[in-house]
Design a protein around this motif. Structure first.
Motif, mmCIF file in Angstrom:
data_model
loop_
_atom_site.group_PDB
_atom_site.id
_atom_site.type_symbol
_atom_site.label_atom_id
_atom_site.label_comp_id
_atom_site.label_asym_id
_atom_site.label_seq_id
_atom_site.Cartn_x
_atom_site.Cartn_y
_atom_site.Cartn_z
ATOM 1 N N ILE A 35 0.981 -0.686 0.139
ATOM 2 C CA ILE A 35 -0.067 -0.010 -0.313
ATOM 3 C C ILE A 35 0.763 0.707 -0.155
ATOM 4 O O ILE A 35 0.518 2.757 -0.564
ATOM 5 C CB ILE A 35 -0.953 0.264 0.746
ATOM 6 C CG1 ILE A 35 -2.442 -0.608 1.041
ATOM 7 C CG2 ILE A 35 -1.807 1.071 1.307
ATOM 8 C CD1 ILE A 35 -2.849 -1.233 2.585
ATOM 9 N N ARG A 36 2.104 1.161 1.170
ATOM 10 C CA ARG A 36 2.828 2.603 0.680
ATOM 11 C C ARG A 36 3.926 1.645 1.111
ATOM 12 O O ARG A 36 5.588 1.616 1.689
ATOM 13 C CB ARG A 36 2.327 3.128 1.668
ATOM 14 C CG ARG A 36 1.432 3.719 2.976
ATOM 15 C CD ARG A 36 1.695 4.795 2.142
ATOM 16 N NE ARG A 36 2.191 6.006 2.459
ATOM 17 C CZ ARG A 36 2.215 7.227 3.242
ATOM 18 N NH1 ARG A 36 1.500 7.094 3.782
ATOM 19 N NH2 ARG A 36 3.789 7.997 3.636
ATOM 20 N N TYR A 71 7.311 -0.984 15.880
ATOM 21 C CA TYR A 71 6.303 -0.416 15.416
ATOM 22 C C TYR A 71 4.514 -0.967 15.912
ATOM 23 O O TYR A 71 3.953 -0.777 16.569
ATOM 24 C CB TYR A 71 6.060 0.277 14.141
ATOM 25 C CG TYR A 71 4.103 0.170 13.605
ATOM 26 C CD1 TYR A 71 3.432 0.976 13.878
ATOM 27 C CD2 TYR A 71 3.539 -0.275 12.850
ATOM 28 C CE1 TYR A 71 2.286 1.817 13.394
ATOM 29 C CE2 TYR A 71 2.413 -0.521 12.102
ATOM 30 C CZ TYR A 71 1.736 0.582 12.961
ATOM 31 O OH TYR A 71 0.477 1.012 12.395
ATOM 32 N N ALA A 72 4.398 -3.008 15.610
ATOM 33 C CA ALA A 72 3.086 -3.444 15.787
ATOM 34 C C ALA A 72 3.360 -4.366 17.016
ATOM 35 O O ALA A 72 2.939 -3.815 17.840
ATOM 36 C CB ALA A 72 4.017 -5.065 14.537
ATOM 37 N N ARG A 73 4.485 -3.681 17.852
ATOM 38 C CA ARG A 73 4.843 -4.504 19.839
ATOM 39 C C ARG A 73 4.484 -2.617 20.041
ATOM 40 O O ARG A 73 3.975 -3.154 21.619
ATOM 41 C CB ARG A 73 6.187 -4.307 19.641
ATOM 42 C CG ARG A 73 6.441 -6.123 19.671
ATOM 43 C CD ARG A 73 7.646 -6.840 20.247
ATOM 44 N NE ARG A 73 8.191 -5.365 19.748
ATOM 45 C CZ ARG A 73 9.669 -5.743 19.381
ATOM 46 N NH1 ARG A 73 9.136 -6.929 17.812
ATOM 47 N NH2 ARG A 73 10.876 -4.892 18.480
ATOM 48 N N SER A 74 4.274 -1.878 19.656
ATOM 49 C CA SER A 74 3.999 -0.541 20.079
ATOM 50 C C SER A 74 2.207 -0.422 20.388
ATOM 51 O O SER A 74 2.198 0.572 21.355
ATOM 52 C CB SER A 74 4.622 0.699 19.351
ATOM 53 O OG SER A 74 3.897 1.136 17.941
ATOM 54 N N ARG A 75 1.633 -0.995 19.700
ATOM 55 C CA ARG A 75 0.760 -0.770 19.703
ATOM 56 C C ARG A 75 -0.133 -1.841 20.473
ATOM 57 O O ARG A 75 -0.475 -3.104 20.428
ATOM 58 C CB ARG A 75 -0.184 -1.023 18.263
ATOM 59 C CG ARG A 75 0.524 -0.062 17.356
ATOM 60 C CD ARG A 75 -0.074 -0.063 15.675
ATOM 61 N NE ARG A 75 -0.944 0.416 15.929
ATOM 62 C CZ ARG A 75 -1.561 2.148 15.663
ATOM 63 N NH1 ARG A 75 -0.993 2.890 14.687
ATOM 64 N NH2 ARG A 75 -3.589 1.863 16.047
ATOM 65 N N ASP A 104 -0.439 4.889 9.728
ATOM 66 C CA ASP A 104 0.215 4.494 10.885
ATOM 67 C C ASP A 104 1.388 4.516 11.099
ATOM 68 O O ASP A 104 2.848 5.140 11.806
ATOM 69 C CB ASP A 104 -0.321 3.882 11.527
ATOM 70 C CG ASP A 104 -2.087 4.556 12.199
ATOM 71 O OD1 ASP A 104 -2.003 5.687 11.662
ATOM 72 O OD2 ASP A 104 -2.933 3.959 12.732
ATOM 73 N N PHE A 105 1.805 3.439 10.232
ATOM 74 C CA PHE A 105 3.636 3.004 9.629
ATOM 75 C C PHE A 105 4.654 4.320 9.413
ATOM 76 O O PHE A 105 5.834 4.320 9.826
ATOM 77 C CB PHE A 105 3.763 2.041 9.408
ATOM 78 C CG PHE A 105 5.509 1.045 9.257
ATOM 79 C CD1 PHE A 105 5.443 0.942 10.500
ATOM 80 C CD2 PHE A 105 5.664 1.209 7.838
ATOM 81 C CE1 PHE A 105 7.136 0.191 10.186
ATOM 82 C CE2 PHE A 105 7.276 0.602 8.274
ATOM 83 C CZ PHE A 105 7.647 0.001 8.801
ATOM 84 N N MET A 145 11.961 8.784 7.682
ATOM 85 C CA MET A 145 10.870 8.933 6.402
ATOM 86 C C MET A 145 10.848 10.407 6.578
ATOM 87 O O MET A 145 10.523 11.215 7.534
ATOM 88 C CB MET A 145 9.557 8.477 6.818
ATOM 89 C CG MET A 145 9.011 8.486 5.562
ATOM 90 S SD MET A 145 7.218 6.909 5.759
ATOM 91 C CE MET A 145 6.834 7.480 4.377
ATOM 92 N N PRO A 146 10.636 10.985 5.337
ATOM 93 C CA PRO A 146 10.630 12.921 5.227
ATOM 94 C C PRO A 146 9.635 12.973 5.217
ATOM 95 O O PRO A 146 8.318 12.491 5.145
ATOM 96 C CB PRO A 146 11.069 12.828 3.817
ATOM 97 C CG PRO A 146 11.072 11.083 3.325
ATOM 98 C CD PRO A 146 11.246 10.606 3.935
#
Length: 115
Positions: free
Chosen positions: A52-53, A71-75, A88-89, A99-100
């Motif tokens: 998707i991104r 990232y997944a663990r932080s949710r 969100d990622f 990421m800019p």
């Protein structure tokens, strides 16, 4: 809701938390299999998110797997859909300087004609 249904709902919530949010593994489940399944679910999400991104995959580079896992663990739970997960990622990477910022949108040519 009956007491049995409430217990089942609570058990299901613990199972989902263990699979998608790094929660404690409920009694009666093989910890190794649970870890494998959780890793598989994160890998599936990562694959869909990067389709998707693709800019997130480029920004994370060779650290994509570890960055997405963090990232997944932080949710506490995954977002409601993959588009939100992807956005969100991207925001998570942006907060960490990986990421800019998105480019500012140029005004449309017709906006000059509006009063």
């Amino acid at each position: 809701m009956t007491e049995a249904q409430a217990r089942l709902a609570e058990a299901q919530a613990r199972l989902v938390a263990a699979l998608v949010a790094g929660g404690d593994i409920p009694d009666g489940f093989d910890p190794e299999r649970m870890r494998a399944q959780a890793a598989s679910l994160v890998a599936k999400r990562r694959g869909i998110v990067t389709r998707i991104r693709p800019d997130t995959a480029l920004a994370a580079g060779p650290d994509l797997a570890s960055e997405f896992a963090a990232y997944a663990r932080s949710r506490t739970a995954p977002p409601p859909n993959y588009r939100t997960d992807a956005d969100d990622f991207a925001a998570w990477l942006r907060e960490r300087g990986r990421m800019p910022d998105p480019p500012s949108r140029k005004p449309r040519w017709w906006s000059r004609l509006l009063p």
